[in-house]
Design a protein around this motif. Structure first.
Motif, PDB file in Angstrom:
ATOM      1  N   THR A   9     -45.643 -43.912 -44.444  1.00  0.00           N
ATOM      2  CA  THR A   9     -44.731 -45.031 -44.677  1.00  0.00           C
ATOM      3  C   THR A   9     -45.506 -46.348 -44.591  1.00  0.00           C
ATOM      4  O   THR A   9     -46.430 -46.494 -43.792  1.00  0.00           O
ATOM      5  N   GLN A  10     -45.133 -47.296 -45.444  1.00  0.00           N
ATOM      6  CA  GLN A  10     -45.923 -48.520 -45.583  1.00  0.00           C
ATOM      7  C   GLN A  10     -45.234 -49.740 -44.974  1.00  0.00           C
ATOM      8  O   GLN A  10     -44.010 -49.872 -45.009  1.00  0.00           O
ATOM      9  N   TYR A  11     -46.059 -50.615 -44.406  1.00  0.00           N
ATOM     10  CA  TYR A  11     -45.567 -51.880 -43.871  1.00  0.00           C
ATOM     11  C   TYR A  11     -45.230 -52.821 -45.026  1.00  0.00           C
ATOM     12  O   TYR A  11     -45.957 -52.839 -46.023  1.00  0.00           O
ATOM     13  N   PRO A  12     -44.150 -53.628 -44.921  1.00  0.00           N
ATOM     14  CA  PRO A  12     -43.213 -53.757 -43.794  1.00  0.00           C
ATOM     15  C   PRO A  12     -42.253 -52.572 -43.710  1.00  0.00           C
ATOM     16  O   PRO A  12     -41.832 -52.036 -44.729  1.00  0.00           O
ATOM     17  N   PHE A  13     -41.913 -52.183 -42.483  1.00  0.00           N
ATOM     18  CA  PHE A  13     -41.140 -50.970 -42.269  1.00  0.00           C
ATOM     19  C   PHE A  13     -39.645 -51.172 -42.448  1.00  0.00           C
ATOM     20  O   PHE A  13     -38.899 -50.206 -42.543  1.00  0.00           O
ATOM     21  N   ILE A  31     -51.587 -48.005 -33.144  1.00  0.00           N
ATOM     22  CA  ILE A  31     -52.352 -49.244 -33.060  1.00  0.00           C
ATOM     23  C   ILE A  31     -52.431 -49.894 -34.437  1.00  0.00           C
ATOM     24  O   ILE A  31     -52.271 -51.114 -34.570  1.00  0.00           O
ATOM     25  N   GLN A  32     -52.651 -49.081 -35.474  1.00  0.00           N
ATOM     26  CA  GLN A  32     -52.695 -49.617 -36.838  1.00  0.00           C
ATOM     27  C   GLN A  32     -51.375 -50.293 -37.198  1.00  0.00           C
ATOM     28  O   GLN A  32     -51.351 -51.407 -37.728  1.00  0.00           O
ATOM     29  N   ALA A  33     -50.260 -49.619 -36.891  1.00  0.00           N
ATOM     30  CA  ALA A  33     -48.946 -50.195 -37.191  1.00  0.00           C
ATOM     31  C   ALA A  33     -48.677 -51.446 -36.366  1.00  0.00           C
ATOM     32  O   ALA A  33     -48.131 -52.433 -36.871  1.00  0.00           O
ATOM     33  N   GLY A  39     -43.647 -64.277 -38.328  1.00  0.00           N
ATOM     34  CA  GLY A  39     -42.274 -64.139 -38.782  1.00  0.00           C
ATOM     35  C   GLY A  39     -41.686 -62.759 -38.603  1.00  0.00           C
ATOM     36  O   GLY A  39     -40.465 -62.585 -38.746  1.00  0.00           O
ATOM     37  N   ASP A  40     -42.514 -61.759 -38.301  1.00  0.00           N
ATOM     38  CA  ASP A  40     -42.002 -60.409 -38.054  1.00  0.00           C
ATOM     39  C   ASP A  40     -41.343 -60.397 -36.677  1.00  0.00           C
ATOM     40  O   ASP A  40     -41.956 -60.786 -35.682  1.00  0.00           O
ATOM     41  N   THR A  41     -40.110 -59.940 -36.598  1.00  0.00           N
ATOM     42  CA  THR A  41     -39.372 -59.928 -35.334  1.00  0.00           C
ATOM     43  C   THR A  41     -39.058 -58.502 -34.861  1.00  0.00           C
ATOM     44  O   THR A  41     -38.240 -58.321 -33.956  1.00  0.00           O
ATOM     45  N   THR A  42     -39.683 -57.507 -35.464  1.00  0.00           N
ATOM     46  CA  THR A  42     -39.422 -56.118 -35.098  1.00  0.00           C
ATOM     47  C   THR A  42     -39.641 -55.895 -33.605  1.00  0.00           C
ATOM     48  O   THR A  42     -40.668 -56.287 -33.050  1.00  0.00           O
ATOM     49  N   ALA A  43     -38.671 -55.252 -32.947  1.00  0.00           N
ATOM     50  CA  ALA A  43     -38.805 -54.879 -31.540  1.00  0.00           C
ATOM     51  C   ALA A  43     -39.366 -53.465 -31.468  1.00  0.00           C
ATOM     52  O   ALA A  43     -38.815 -52.538 -32.087  1.00  0.00           O
ATOM     53  N   VAL A  44     -40.455 -53.288 -30.738  1.00  0.00           N
ATOM     54  CA  VAL A  44     -41.141 -51.998 -30.670  1.00  0.00           C
ATOM     55  C   VAL A  44     -41.093 -51.447 -29.248  1.00  0.00           C
ATOM     56  O   VAL A  44     -41.387 -52.155 -28.284  1.00  0.00           O
TER      57      VAL A  44
END
Length: 283
Positions: free
Chosen positions: A138-142, A160-162, A171-176
């Protein structure tokens, strides 16, 4: 200032991936194609008692590896018990911001034919690499607000790559949130990197370690045992249209959590908890 000082201190005590850097490129630009190509070992660093970072050079010192996020490359080296070359997938911990070379973090297993071969390589020795379409995940942006990661051992490298892309992109606000299973505290791969990234991106990255063989009476205050239903429910996003899970680890982890990594079908614990095959990516 804190951020730069933190990673300088980490580098002084051993290898560090460094701060997250977004250097995303589209799939299809990797310098390695579908035929084997040799690359020389230009440096090696000791991470801990059984983990190394191997740096390999590229033929053009002005260009990056060109690997998309998320994707891996195949390495070939050593020989199996029948005398055939051993092939394994590896995800670099470096990004496309690095020119003329790339870095692989490798756990050297006692019976690991390829990892033992790598560990015995001298500077200047070459190893064969290639990149095939199957190795593009799967490719970024997710495209989801919540990203859960379930990791076992060396499965940390694609994460780590992701994370480079997610945390390093403005600007990415993804919560991980990450559940990371290891045997002991000393076996946690990339712990210094994850600690640093949690310190600098604590509002967006949460990492929970689970140790299966940590000695009783040690100073470890975290979770002990294995990644199970209760811990998934406690630390990872619940099934919803706005979440996705990445899984990478040893075969027993896939069997218990989601089914064989080579199949799209979702089985195991995550299926029982209500996640769908479209929400779970097996690396």
């Amino acid at each position: 200032i804190f951020f730069r000082g933190l990673f300088r201190a980490m580098a002084a005590s051993g290898y560090s991936v460094g701060p997250p850097v977004s250097a995303v490129v589209p799939a299809g630009q990797c310098v390695f194609g579908e035929e084997w190509s040799a690359a020389p070992l230009v440096a090696k660093a000791v991470v801990n008692h059984d983990t190394r970072v191997f740096t390999f050079g590229l033929s053009d010192a002005t260009k990056p590896l060109g690997l998309s996020t998320c994707a891996c490359i195949l390495a070939q080296g050593g020989k199996d018990d029948e005398g055939n070359p051993v092939v394994r997938p590896y995800t670099p911990v470096s990004t496309n911001a690095m020119l003329g070379k790339f870095e692989l973090m490798v756990k050297v297993y006692p019976q690991g034919k390829l990892s033992q071969h790598m560990d015995g390589m001298a500077i200047g020795d070459t190893m064969n690499f290639k990149h095939i379409p199957f190795n593009v995940k799967t490719q970024y942006p997710f495209g989801k607000a919540k990203l859960g990661m379930i990791v076992g051992g060396t499965g940390i490298t694609p994460m780590i790559q992701a994370l480079h892309a997610v945390l390093g992109t403005g600007g990415d606000t993804t919560a991980v949130s990450m559940l990371y299973g290891s045997r002991t505290e000393g076996d946690i791969l990339g712990k210094e990197t994850l600690d640093g990234w949690c310190a600098s991106h604590g509002d967006r990255l949460k990492v929970q370690h689970v140790l299966s063989h940590e000695p009783e009476g040690s100073v470890w205050q975290g979770e002990r045992g294995y990644i199970d239903k209760d811990r998934v429910a406690k630390y990872l996003p619940a099934p919803s249209e706005d979440c996705v899970l990445f899984v990478c680890g040893p075969p027993p982890m896939y069997a218990a959590l989601c089914g064989d990594r080579g199949t799209k079908e979702l089985t195991g614990l995550l299926a029982d908890m209500g996640y769908s095959a479209e929400q779970v990516y097996k690396f």
